[in-house]
Design a protein around this motif. Sequence first.
Motif, PDB file in Angstrom:
ATOM      1  N   GLU A 241       0.824  -1.202   0.000  1.00 47.18           N
ATOM      2  CA  GLU A 241       0.000   0.000   0.000  1.00 47.18           C
ATOM      3  C   GLU A 241       0.860   1.256   0.000  1.00 47.18           C
ATOM      4  O   GLU A 241       1.946   1.295   0.599  1.00 47.18           O
ATOM      5  N   ALA A 242       0.359   2.294  -0.668  1.00 42.93           N
ATOM      6  CA  ALA A 242       1.116   3.526  -0.845  1.00 42.93           C
ATOM      7  C   ALA A 242       1.218   4.308   0.456  1.00 42.93           C
ATOM      8  O   ALA A 242       0.248   4.425   1.213  1.00 42.93           O
ATOM      9  N   LEU A 243       2.413   4.836   0.708  1.00 44.98           N
ATOM     10  CA  LEU A 243       2.657   5.786   1.787  1.00 44.98           C
ATOM     11  C   LEU A 243       2.970   7.135   1.165  1.00 44.98           C
ATOM     12  O   LEU A 243       3.687   7.219   0.160  1.00 44.98           O
ATOM     13  N   ALA A 244       2.450   8.194   1.747  1.00 46.22           N
ATOM     14  CA  ALA A 244       2.712   9.535   1.235  1.00 46.22           C
ATOM     15  C   ALA A 244       4.139   9.945   1.565  1.00 46.22           C
ATOM     16  O   ALA A 244       4.620   9.735   2.691  1.00 46.22           O
ATOM     17  N   ARG A 278       5.224   7.424   8.410  1.00 49.14           N
ATOM     18  CA  ARG A 278       4.035   8.274   8.609  1.00 49.14           C
ATOM     19  C   ARG A 278       4.403   9.760   8.610  1.00 49.14           C
ATOM     20  O   ARG A 278       3.636  10.588   8.137  1.00 49.14           O
ATOM     21  N   HIS A 279       5.574  10.097   9.146  1.00 45.30           N
ATOM     22  CA  HIS A 279       6.029  11.484   9.174  1.00 45.30           C
ATOM     23  C   HIS A 279       7.478  11.530   8.689  1.00 45.30           C
ATOM     24  O   HIS A 279       8.248  10.588   8.905  1.00 45.30           O
ATOM     25  N   TRP A 280       7.840  12.651   8.054  1.00 51.96           N
ATOM     26  CA  TRP A 280       9.152  12.771   7.435  1.00 51.96           C
ATOM     27  C   TRP A 280       9.810  14.092   7.803  1.00 51.96           C
ATOM     28  O   TRP A 280       9.138  15.105   7.970  1.00 51.96           O
ATOM     29  N   ARG A 281      11.141  14.073   7.897  1.00 51.90           N
ATOM     30  CA  ARG A 281      11.937  15.271   8.068  1.00 51.90           C
ATOM     31  C   ARG A 281      12.962  15.317   6.943  1.00 51.90           C
ATOM     32  O   ARG A 281      13.647  14.319   6.669  1.00 51.90           O
ATOM     33  N   GLN A 282      13.063  16.481   6.282  1.00 56.18           N
ATOM     34  CA  GLN A 282      14.030  16.604   5.191  1.00 56.18           C
ATOM     35  C   GLN A 282      15.448  16.718   5.741  1.00 56.18           C
ATOM     36  O   GLN A 282      15.710  17.458   6.679  1.00 56.18           O
ATOM     37  N   ALA A 283      16.344  15.951   5.155  1.00 58.80           N
ATOM     38  CA  ALA A 283      17.744  16.010   5.546  1.00 58.80           C
ATOM     39  C   ALA A 283      18.449  17.123   4.789  1.00 58.80           C
ATOM     40  O   ALA A 283      18.169  17.363   3.610  1.00 58.80           O
ATOM     41  N   SER A 284      19.359  17.792   5.450  1.00 54.43           N
ATOM     42  CA  SER A 284      20.184  18.810   4.820  1.00 54.43           C
ATOM     43  C   SER A 284      21.442  18.148   4.269  1.00 54.43           C
ATOM     44  O   SER A 284      22.361  17.812   5.020  1.00 54.43           O
ATOM     45  N   THR A 285      21.470  17.939   2.957  1.00 48.91           N
ATOM     46  CA  THR A 285      22.589  17.214   2.345  1.00 48.91           C
ATOM     47  C   THR A 285      23.651  18.133   1.761  1.00 48.91           C
ATOM     48  O   THR A 285      24.755  17.672   1.457  1.00 48.91           O
TER      49      THR A 285
END
Length: 360
Positions: A241-244, A278-285
């Motif tokens: 199943e798809a996760l956002a 369920r929740h995401w944080r953008q990494a600073s690359t």
Amino acid sequence: MRLIQQTLLAFAGLLFGLAGVMAAEFRDPLDLPASPSALARSSMLTGITQVPNGRWVAVGRRGHILYSDDAATWHQASVPVSVDLVAVHFPTAEQGWAVGHGAVILHTADGGRTWVKQMDGRLLADLLIAYWQPLAASASDDEPGASLALMDAERLKAEGPGRPFLDVRFADALNGYAVGAYNLLLQTRDGGQTWQSLASRTDNPGGLHFNAVGLGDGGRVYLAGEQGLLLQDNPLTGRFEALATPYGGTWFGMLEQPGRLLLFGLRGNAYVSHDGGRHWRQASTQSESTITAATPLGDGRVVLITQAGEVLLSDDDSAERYRPVASQQSIPLYGVTPAGGEAIVAVGLGGVTRIELGRQ
């Protein structure tokens, strides 16, 4: 005029003879063993893993597979195909799998020294036809998906093997998954002796490519691919199943660890989830280049590599902030694994490279 005709006939005969020789000499790369080469170590390599016993195994162009017990001296394995290989994984010290173009799946039972073929595009076409035929027969006119998939499988058989596997992952010596282009998803429960398609169980109506497969907490299976696609298996429904996800570009890989899932892809994009997606944080690359692979170090820090040859090291085990390592490569890198201490082994366009990270 007669001389011209004779010359043309002789030339045509020569061409016909050459064509016959070329046809007789041609061997399908799926049946042609990889050639031994003293330059294999410096040729293009696209995937690398560290085996549970400490050995390193790398795969790449023309069926090249290399192995090393010290990350310095490399040996070429015996491989039954000469197609390009993309990814490799070992769940145990002896049992490993590699995948690549021509829908190839290879298996080793001796730690990577010798390999046998378990799947190729010809076998895959027959497998997919057998899989979709009963589903298409029972499908309604309002749901043509199975019928279209059957037509695609039949076209694959007619046109020949051209669909690649792009990643492989095993939970143990028996249970594993191989994924690839156009919703390609196979599962085995017997160490690759038999494979079954799970294509009808994915929330992927557009048939997007799966570039990576990962096993998360509790054995949960993740599939990542194009257009921000991320699927997770649901044991209750039997579906993926798809996760956002917060990014709509292509994911090229993932790093799954207890309590952490890291996705990475185009334009330096990387996101971290600590709750199963369920929740995401953008990494600073600090990079705008495509991230091609990742690996954890022994202290929990993470290394990312890019198509521009960058080596990015996280500040800590949160995997959310990165900075470039001083020793940079000028050629594309495609795979990375720890080499012990403050070092990694990376593979790419120029073959194998050992990189000392140093304490940043």
